[in-house]
Scaffold this motif. Structure first.
Motif, PDB file in Angstrom:
ATOM      1  N   MET A 169       0.841  -1.208   0.000  1.00  0.00           N
ATOM      2  CA  MET A 169       0.000   0.000   0.000  1.00  0.00           C
ATOM      3  C   MET A 169       0.871   1.251   0.000  1.00  0.00           C
ATOM      4  SD  MET A 169      -2.930  -0.748   2.814  1.00  0.00           S
ATOM      5  CE  MET A 169      -3.748  -2.319   2.958  1.00  0.00           C
ATOM      6  N   THR A 225      -3.021   4.853  -2.986  1.00  0.00           N
ATOM      7  CA  THR A 225      -3.494   4.095  -1.839  1.00  0.00           C
ATOM      8  C   THR A 225      -3.012   4.715  -0.535  1.00  0.00           C
ATOM      9  OG1 THR A 225      -3.232   2.153  -3.219  1.00  0.00           O
ATOM     10  CG2 THR A 225      -3.713   1.779  -0.903  1.00  0.00           C
ATOM     11  N   ASN A 229      -1.646  -5.232  -2.752  1.00  0.00           N
ATOM     12  CA  ASN A 229      -2.415  -4.056  -2.342  1.00  0.00           C
ATOM     13  C   ASN A 229      -3.854  -4.221  -2.825  1.00  0.00           C
ATOM     14  OD1 ASN A 229      -3.526  -1.542  -1.930  1.00  0.00           O
ATOM     15  ND2 ASN A 229      -2.150  -0.463  -3.333  1.00  0.00           N
ATOM     16  N   LYS A 238      -6.402  -1.140  -3.419  1.00  0.00           N
ATOM     17  CA  LYS A 238      -6.362  -0.408  -4.689  1.00  0.00           C
ATOM     18  C   LYS A 238      -7.562  -0.793  -5.573  1.00  0.00           C
ATOM     19  CE  LYS A 238      -3.829   1.713  -8.067  1.00  0.00           C
ATOM     20  NZ  LYS A 238      -3.307   3.072  -8.009  1.00  0.00           N
TER      21      LYS A 238
END
Lengths: 116, 812
Positions: B142, B148, B433, B436
């Motif tokens: 992240m 993000t 991540n 996202k």
């Protein structure tokens, strides 16, 4: 008269201290009135008891009514396994009243030890 | 005398303060707990509470107006996108702080800090699974993405802005109940939340169970009891779909026959805290030529443990970049299931197995070295310090191997030997991540934006459904799924050799998917995504019957309205019983039945196959079939200090449909050879005993038997905060998947008309405070199968006035 004044002062002190400090400062409220207002030790107890019993009981009642007793029913179920808002209000008032009342009688009877 | 009075008074007073102020005598410190100015009374929210507020925070860049409607759903209008996340964090904390912290404490293995020693094993299990390690890896990913990290930083700042404003008297009830204080929110906690969901949805595996069953039963019997593909499979992607050839044909290592398929021993310990295999969902989308409006309709209902406070929090987020509405997770920024001006999106669990165990050979008890590829390799060690309420901190050393954390070793499962241990390889540990995806989905305008968004999602594998106002529907099974040779990962693998490691992941574009299919609809209900023609090995834990029920209905429906879809989500038809009942009725020997047993049989016989709340037959049928299942398999699978799994219910049904002399019918503990007639009859007799006692308690009706309950997160410790005995139907394997404490945690139907016509409901309320009228106010509506019309506000200026309350946020 002294009794009523003493009850009112205890309640007022308890409320004021409660705005800033933890619940057990009702002990201080009881002790202060027990110490400074000369009465028979039992009347000291009773006046502080009455003051905080009414303070906590009426406040809890007022809060609970404007909450439609939603929370009081749940807390009553949690504490005494019985969904009764008035019972938990009574328990609340008794806890406050007895704790503060005993503090007042402790202070007053301590003072009595030194009296000739 | 006066000494006596003083002493009694002093003693009583001290006793009162001590008993009421501590937890040593009473389970609760009733003094502070019931104190009017400090305790729970402060949590009693007036029923006409005023939520209007004007707040100022340095961290904000612009103005944010929040309109709260009469269901307490916030409609957030922000001038800057990150400000919307700040305010979302603030609102999540305002309404759900305790839950956010508790769930992430649970993810991190920190429950002992709150409840004491009884949670030590739970905490060790979480940490040994590498939950914190996984969250740290997720956070690193992240932080590498500017979009993000700025969203999550703003969210965290919003949560903390609320926490900083709290006085002791404002603390959520649970803190007062358990006696602790909230700590500051961190980005890591949001990452931990994603891992908690991953554990819930992709944390189920049967590697140890299967390894033991293979050894006990032999390969032939193992395949019979644990088949990978049901006969009645109705896959997510239609049968007959032609798939690309696989990139490479993977073969098992040369040693697999001796080291993998023919183990010489069972694995003697029992796993704990396995996720509920019922965690799943329904979703479907129908295209415009099947609907009355001519526009697609998307439906989704995720099935999770039903809890108060709910896992979901409804919200609308409007920023210059997007306008999204739906449910969010308290703990994460963005809308998780919902829609925006152009598209709608929903999720069901893929159920794929992405979690394998490797048997590690330690050199000795200190876990410093393990045998791998012909030499001793060093482990890395992670020291876990588990703080415990009212007790000394417990330390636990977890060794990490090339596969991942060595979860089970002698220090944790004392039945194991010092040298042999089990390392966990789990996609959840990968650096990724997933947040996202939601940041992009919230602003996606079309199918290609959706494709770009879901590419970021690796675990827990999901079927992600899509519908757009432009008329497209689509579904991708999305995630990182290991490339495996056939049967790889079904059983515990040797960990001494790199040849058993995963060979990467199935390429994203080869994941099962469909776009505007000719049938005009798409659905998924946790069934196996594809039939045997899919060229990759796809083990997992799959459901069978909901998919059949949904597909049958969707195929026959036309001129569909949003109301039709609501009814479908609440459909109680029992497809499993449709096939299973004839077997029970055919093989029950009526002459051997008592009057009571006959009565239950005739209830099943005359049943309309609906698991409706007031029907008695579903209870009788379920008890009878479960009893048969136990009669058939309990003698063959004796659990003795090892993990074993019951065969799934489709296994017995399909076996009996194929062959009434199914070999497991015989009870191996008796000299006689039992047949299906005897088994079905004995099963009914045993079930009848249970049914008779239920009837005596007036619990034979399905809803009363099932007793659908939304527990507080503290489960049976806080029944005063739960809602029990909901009158609703449904059940396992039924579209309305409401079980005892598990089921549709959010029901949503979105018709992609202009304006959007959307409906939703979840079994909870927006406030996490048991002292608020918004705590559980949606539950009755949910139990009745009814919905709220979702108010997708277009304009703050016009519609804002119709809202009950307004909170305005601005920078200082």
């Amino acid at each position: 008269m002294k009794f009523i004044v003493s009850a009112i002062i205890t309640a007022a002190l308890a409320f004021g201290l409660g705005l800033y400090f933890p619940w057990w400062t009702i002990v201080i409220a009881g002790m202060l009135t027990g110490f400074f207002i000369p009465q028979h030790w039992f009347l000291s107890f009773l006046s502080a008891f009455t003051g905080v019993f009414l303070l906590w009981g009426l406040m809890a009642l007022f809060i609970s009514v404007s909450n439609d007793h939603i929370l009081a029913k749940r807390i009553s179920m949690l504490v005494v396994k019985n969904s009764s808002p008035y019972l938990i209000i009574l328990i609340t008032a008794l806890i406050g009243g007895l704790t503060s009342g005993l503090s007042a009688s402790t202070a007053r009877s301590l003072l009595n030890l030194f009296k000739k | 005398m006066k000494y006596f009075i003083f002493l009694v008074s002093l003693l009583l007073n001290s006793a009162f303060v001590y008993v009421l102020g501590s937890r040593s005598v009473l389970p609760l410190p009733l003094g502070s707990f019931l104190s009017v100015q400090e305790g729970v009374w402060q949590n009693a929210e007036p029923v006409d509470a005023d939520f209007n507020a004007a707040l100022r925070f340095d961290a904000l860049q612009g103005k944010v107006d929040v309109f709260l409607d009469d269901r307490l759903v916030p409609h957030v209008f922000a001038e800057q996108e990150n400000d919307a996340y700040f305010v979302q964090g603030y609102l999540h904390a305002k309404f759900r702080l305790w839950q956010m912290e508790f769930q992430t404490h649970a993810a991190a293995g920190r429950v002992s800090e709150i409840v004491g020693e009884k949670a030590i094993n739970f905490d060790r299990n979480q940490r040994r699974m590498g939950m914190v390690y996984a969250a740290e890896n997720a956070l690193a990913a992240m932080e590498n993405d500017p979009q993000t990290i700025s969203a999550i930083d703003a969210y965290t700042a919003g949560v903390n802005a609320y926490i900083s404003s709290l006085k002791t008297s404002d603390l959520p009830i649970e803190y007062k109940l358990l006696g602790y204080q909230p700590e500051k929110w961190t980005n890591l906690k949001s990452a931990l939340f994603t891992k908690q969901m991953t554990q819930t949805l992709a944390g189920y595996d049967r590697d140890f169970e299967f390894t033991n069953a293979l050894k006990l039963l032999g390969e032939e019997n193992f395949r019979i009891l644990y088949p990978s593909i049901p006969d009645s499979l109705y896959p997510v992607i239609a049968k007959g779909t032609v798939y690309n050839k696989p990139l490479a044909v993977l073969n098992p290592p040369a040693s697999a026959d001796s080291l993998y398929f023919k183990r010489t021993d069972t694995i003697q310990f029992v796993e704990d805290f396995k996720p509920n295999p019922s965690n799943g969902s329904n979703s479907w989308a129908v295209c415009g030529n099947k609907t009355q409006s001519g526009k697609p309709i998307l439906s989704n209902d995720p099935h999770l443990g039903l809890t108060l406070p709910s896992i979901w929090f409804e919200i609308q987020l409007r920023t210059p970049a997007f306008n999204a509405y739906g449910v969010s997770f308290p703990g994460l920024p963005g809308v998780v299931i919902g829609f925006n001006d152009s598209i709608s999106f929903g999720f069901t669990n893929a159920g794929r197995d992405v979690k394998d165990y490797y048997e590690i050979q330690f050199r000795n008890a200190d876990k410093q070295e393990y045998w791998f590829d012909s030499s001793w390799k060093p482990t890395t060690r992670r020291l876990e310090q588990i703080r415990i309420k009212n007790a000394k901190t417990v330390e636990d050393t977890v060794a990490y191997s090339v596969f991942g954390p060595v979860m089970y070793d002698k220090s944790f499962k004392t039945d194991l030997t010092a040298e042999k241990a089990y390392a966990l390889k789990w996609v959840a540990h990968d650096t990724s991540n997933i947040l996202k995806m939601w940041l992009l989905l919230n602003r996606a305008g079309n199918y290609s934006d959706y494709l770009e968004a879901i590419r970021h999602f690796n675990v827990p594998g999901q079927n992600i459904i899509f519908a757009s106002k432009s008329g497209d529907i689509a579904l991708w099974q999305q995630g990182s799924f290991p490339l495996r040779w056939n049967d790889q990962g079904l059983f515990v693998m040797p960990g001494t050799d790199s040849s058993y490691m995963w060979k990467g992941y199935i390429p994203h574009e080869e994941n099962p998917h469909a776009y505007n299919p000719v049938e005009g609809y798409l659905s998924s209900a946790n069934q196996r995504a594809a039939d045997t023609s899919y060229p990759y090995f796809m083990p997992g834990s799959y459901e069978v019957y909901r998919a059949i029920a949904i597909n049958r209905k969707l195929a026959s429906m036309n001129y569909i309205t949003a109301q039709d879809m609501q009814l479908l989500q609440n459909n109680n038809y029992n497809v499993f019983a449709e096939d299973a009942r004839p077997i029970l009725l055919k093989y029950a020997i009526k002459e051997q039945l008592s009057a009571v047993e006959k009565k239950y049989l005739s209830l099943v016989e005359s049943w309309n196959l609906m698991n409706d709340p007031t029907e008695k037959a579903p209870t009788c049928f379920t008890a009878w079939w479960d009893s048969l299942h136990a009669e058939v398999f309990n003698d063959d699978l004796v659990q003795d200090k090892m993990s074993l799994a019951k065969p799934e219910k489709f296994v017995l049904l399909e076996a009996l449909q194929r062959d009434s002399s199914f070999k497991f019918i015989d009870n191996i503990n008796t000299p006689n050879k039992e047949d299906l007639y005897q088994m079905v009859t004995v099963a009914l007799k045993k079930a009848a005993k249970k049914l008779a006692s239920l009837e005596k308690e007036n619990k034979l009706e399905w809803a009363k038997y099932k007793n659908t309950t939304v527990y507080h997160l503290l489960k049976t410790n806080a029944m005063a905060f739960a809602r029990e005995g909901l009158m609703n139907g449904g059940g396992n394997g039924i579209i309305n998947a409401s079980q005892h404490d598990h089921g549709p945690s959010w029901r949503m139907v979105v018709e992609m008309t202009s304006p959007t016509n959307a409906y939703g409901v979840y079994p909870g309320g927006q406030s996490g405070n048991p002292g608020s009228r918004f705590y559980d106010n949606f539950i009755s509506q949910w139990a009745k199968g009814m919905y709220y019309k979702l108010w997708f506000m277009e304009s703050a200026a016009i519609e804002g006035k119709k809202c009950k309350w307004k909170m305005s946020f601005a920078s200082k």
